[in-house]
Design an enzyme around this catalytic site. Sequence first.
Site, PDB file in Angstrom:
ATOM      1  N   ARG A 105       1.634   5.542  17.324  1.00 34.61           N
ATOM      2  CA  ARG A 105       0.786   5.944  16.075  1.00 34.61           C
ATOM      3  C   ARG A 105       0.055   4.914  15.529  1.00 34.61           C
ATOM      4  O   ARG A 105      -1.171   4.565  15.523  1.00 34.61           O
ATOM      5  CB  ARG A 105       1.505   6.751  15.332  1.00 34.61           C
ATOM      6  CG  ARG A 105       0.641   7.495  14.041  1.00 34.61           C
ATOM      7  CD  ARG A 105      -0.817   7.712  14.386  1.00 34.61           C
ATOM      8  NE  ARG A 105      -0.724   8.709  15.415  1.00 34.61           N
ATOM      9  CZ  ARG A 105      -1.918   9.044  16.227  1.00 34.61           C
ATOM     10  NH1 ARG A 105      -2.741   8.564  15.821  1.00 34.61           N
ATOM     11  NH2 ARG A 105      -1.902  10.012  16.944  1.00 34.61           N
ATOM     12  N   LYS A 140     -17.672  -2.915   1.734  1.00 36.48           N
ATOM     13  CA  LYS A 140     -17.113  -1.398   1.763  1.00 36.48           C
ATOM     14  C   LYS A 140     -15.940  -1.307   2.841  1.00 36.48           C
ATOM     15  O   LYS A 140     -16.113  -0.320   3.608  1.00 36.48           O
ATOM     16  CB  LYS A 140     -17.817  -0.509   1.424  1.00 36.48           C
ATOM     17  CG  LYS A 140     -18.981  -0.615   0.166  1.00 36.48           C
ATOM     18  CD  LYS A 140     -19.920   0.266   0.152  1.00 36.48           C
ATOM     19  CE  LYS A 140     -20.768   0.111  -0.989  1.00 36.48           C
ATOM     20  NZ  LYS A 140     -21.879   1.017  -0.948  1.00 36.48           N
ATOM     21  N   LYS A 172     -26.112  -9.110  -8.573  1.00 38.18           N
ATOM     22  CA  LYS A 172     -26.347  -7.687  -8.587  1.00 38.18           C
ATOM     23  C   LYS A 172     -26.761  -7.171 -10.061  1.00 38.18           C
ATOM     24  O   LYS A 172     -26.727  -7.978 -10.948  1.00 38.18           O
ATOM     25  CB  LYS A 172     -25.091  -6.910  -8.211  1.00 38.18           C
ATOM     26  CG  LYS A 172     -24.805  -7.031  -6.854  1.00 38.18           C
ATOM     27  CD  LYS A 172     -23.389  -6.407  -6.605  1.00 38.18           C
ATOM     28  CE  LYS A 172     -23.825  -5.035  -6.323  1.00 38.18           C
ATOM     29  NZ  LYS A 172     -24.637  -4.591  -5.107  1.00 38.18           N
ATOM     30  N   GLU A 201     -30.095  -8.811  -5.956  1.00 35.52           N
ATOM     31  CA  GLU A 201     -30.381  -7.603  -5.906  1.00 35.52           C
ATOM     32  C   GLU A 201     -31.511  -7.234  -6.756  1.00 35.52           C
ATOM     33  O   GLU A 201     -31.635  -7.624  -7.958  1.00 35.52           O
ATOM     34  CB  GLU A 201     -29.170  -6.475  -6.152  1.00 35.52           C
ATOM     35  CG  GLU A 201     -29.296  -5.190  -6.186  1.00 35.52           C
ATOM     36  CD  GLU A 201     -28.273  -4.381  -6.730  1.00 35.52           C
ATOM     37  OE1 GLU A 201     -27.446  -4.057  -5.931  1.00 35.52           O
ATOM     38  OE2 GLU A 201     -28.215  -4.068  -7.828  1.00 35.52           O
TER      39      GLU A 201
END
Length: 286
Positions: A105, A140, A172, A201
């Site tokens: 697994r 992410k 950002k 950004e």
Amino acid sequence: MSTETAQSIPEEVIRRLIDQAFQEDIGNGDVTTDAIVDEYAQAEACWKAKDEGIVAGLEIARQVFERLDPQLEWKPETKEGQRVSAGSILTVMQGATRALLTAERIALNIVQRMSGIATRTRQYVAAVGELDTVILDTRKTAPGLRLLDKYAVKTGGGQNHRMGLYDLAMIKDNHIIAAGGIAEAVEKVRRYAPGLDVEVETTTLRQVEEALGAEADIIMLDNMSNKLMQKAVKKINGRAKTEASGNITLHTVREVAETGVDYVSVGALTHSVEAFDISQTLQQLK
């Protein structure tokens, strides 16, 4: 983009990942396997693809099995980055039955995730086709799995954006607010980390102009319409690299790329992974 890539994953990272995976999954022992399987039993296991896509992570899977059986015979029938069809044999291995069952697994989880990322990335790259636009990943990623996730993106034909907060300064919206403006933010970053590329950004043409005035290296066009992006790309006119970002899907990426942007970043490559289905079949050996 970042000069550091995930072309190869440091051995210590793989060892640490396997250590953690064994601790959370095996703990003090695999009670089912240890109760049923003789300590000296040997078996052959076969991995078969149940999907069509790009394979990634087989070498890490080998190390997972070898942690429990250093004498394992590993016989891959596919190469890293190879496209396979459903029913294809990925690898055959022979070794201790207990090792093949206990590590199954963990090894499958790794390869199924990495192959899912590689497969999705290849789909985005194919959608862009002959255009010069490059498909990028984002930060992410699953905590602790960043290098594996980004390696899988490379395997699928994409490129890595920054590896972390340390190798590219991305200013950002909240950074702009904190600094008092784009020019102020860029100037502070240049002073603090001279020589590091700076990305800004933007969401409007006015912000694009401010980023150009501050001599940003990369200008992100965030959540802009395609029409607005075209205007922004024309205004920038090669004075900075351009990156499109914001909810870009496989169905929209081609149109976004046709605006002329240098890069398209896609968080879904790694934050919404659809595992590549692989089965393991065991045959006991005498």
